[in-house]
Design an enzyme around this catalytic site. Structure first.
Site: not given
Ligand code: GLN
Length: 445
Positions: A66, A69, A191, A243, A261
């Site tokens: 992530s 991103k 992705y 998050y 992660v």
């Protein structure tokens, strides 16, 4: 550029203390990630001058997950502009987990680009004629941020591709709602590849420093994305990067950040530095346990919160060589983490060409304030220089705060230089001419 001792030691000390922290669980919903060593732990920091510091497993390979991103969001913003991107992906914290279903009523727009739903749409927006070209553009962009060519971890990619049904489901829901257009399998495949790009914590620190530095990679000097784009990405990282822990993170740490992660975590201190941590065990929110603790500590100790009052005018640091054997390093303005890092860098450069019995004068007469942690870093470095045999003198009130021996602190630069030159000359003279060690003859300010 040689690493500057005090910053490296601060990272090493933090690393040693947090390496023993247990807790958290290595992600296993992507089977290949479950193979990660839970004890792996690396820290890396890159300043705006391109100085690099690290501790532990900073060169261990990991997949970016992530943490890709914000960088792909940057690419989308740079290519398409803010309006076109926000028409498709929002910029509101979701207050939910990274893999939540996120469909704005009416439009189906995902809440923000830092959660999976928003990232899948963002990736699909990157202009390209084919999925492979789209991934090639993303890989080139991530590589420019890192300052070196990155590659794909095929095993992690294949593993996520085999098991990534939740992301496929999110994508199908978004296509059903009209917010994702085009082929779902292809969108999700790009992705997954983006998430499986291989990096190290050292790479991630350069990438974070590039965002912190207005889009300019501090190591290569390349303007990777426009300054305004970098600013906007930092804003979205600040509100959405962590998050459902984003609010607490902004409260306690106060730096735009992004976790993943694989155990990756980056944080950006605007116009100061980028930092990265790698440690696979994750907290229940999905953020790396040791990385979160490391950032919390660093932020508190060095007052790095973006809302922190910055003090008066920014500090400036200058150095020059005074004769052959004595160096002069001058700082003005407030000394905090970043200016102290620059001061210590300038000091390291200034003493490098000196003879072993040389001297250095640290003129802090026009330093307006110095916090305790910064004073400790300078003191540690000056002690190390004195142990190496160099004569060290300091000037001004701040000089007294960083030098343990008050006899070596002077009211003016001229007196400090004169004393230092005298000491160096005495040390260079033949042994029989040595005078008793001075100190008593120092003039105090
Ligand atoms: N590839 C991962 C996923 O989509 C990335 C998630 C993350 O790092 N939080 O599930």
């Amino acid at each position: 550029m040689a690493a500057v001792g005090a910053v490296s030691r601060a990272l090493a000390e933090l690393h040693a203390r947090l390496a023993v922290v247990d807790g958290g669980a290595v992600a296993d919903y992507i089977p290949q990630l479950a193979l990660a060593d839970p004890a792996a732990f690396g820290l890396a920091l890159v300043s705006m001058d391109g100085h690099r510091y690290s501790a532990g497993d900073a060169l261990a390979p990991l997949t970016i997950q992530s943490v890709s991103k914000p960088f792909v969001y940057a690419l989308a913003l740079a290519e398409l502009g803010l309006d076109a991107v926000t028409a498709r992906v929002g910029a509101e914290p979701s207050g939910e987990g990274f893999n939540a279903i996120s469909l704005e009523p009416g439009t189906g727009r995902p809440a923000n680009p830092m959660i999976n739903a928003g990232a899948i749409v963002t990736t699909s927006l990157i202009p390209a004629d084919s999925p492979s070209e789209r991934f090639a553009r993303i890989l080139a962009c991530l590589s420019a941020f890192a300052g070196r060519p990155l590659d794909l971890d095929e095993a992690v990619y294949a593993s996520e591709s085999r098991t990534g049904d939740r992301n496929r489901a999110l994508a199908y829901l978004m296509r059903g709602a009209g917010s994702l257009t085009g082929d779902v399998e292809q969108a999700v495949d790009v992705y997954f590849r983006q998430c499986a790009v291989r990096v190290t914590a050292a790479d991630l620190a350069v990438m974070a420093a590039t965002l912190a530095g207005g889009g300019v990679n501090p190591v290569t000097g390349e303007q990777v994305v426009p300054e305004l784009t970098a600013e906007r990405v930092l804003a979205v990282m600040a509100t959405c990067g962590m998050y459902d822990a984003a609010g607490d993170w902004l409260l306690r740490v106060g730096l735009p950040a992004k976790g993943g992660v694989s155990g990756a975590l980056i944080a950006c201190s605007p116009a100061r530095f980028g930092i990265a941590a790698y440690s696979p065990p994750l907290d229940p929110v999905g953020n790396p346990v040791r990385g979160v603790l490391a950032l919390r500590e660093l932020s508190e100790r060095y007052a790095l919160h973006v809302m922190h009052h910055p003090g008066a005018a920014p500090a400036t640091v200058a150095r020059d060589l005074h004769g052959e054997s004595v160096a002069l390093v001058t700082a003005r303005g407030p000394l905090e983490f970043t200016t102290t890092e620059r001061l210590l860098s300038a000091l390291a450069d200034a003493v490098a060409p000196l003879p072993s019995a040389g001297g250095v004068v640290l003129d802090l007469d026009r330093v307006t304030r110095v916090d305790g942690a910064s004073a400790a870093m300078v003191r540690e470095e000056l002690t190390a220089l004195r142990r190496r045999g160099l004569t060290v003198a300091a000037v001004g009130e701040a000089g007294a705060a960083v030098l343990d021996d008050p006899d070596h602190v002077f009211g003016t630069r001229e007196r400090a230089l004169a004393w230092c030159e005298q000491q160096v000359a005495a040390a260079e003279a033949p042994a029989e001419l040595h005078r008793p060690p001075p100190g008593g003859d120092a003039q105090h300010w």
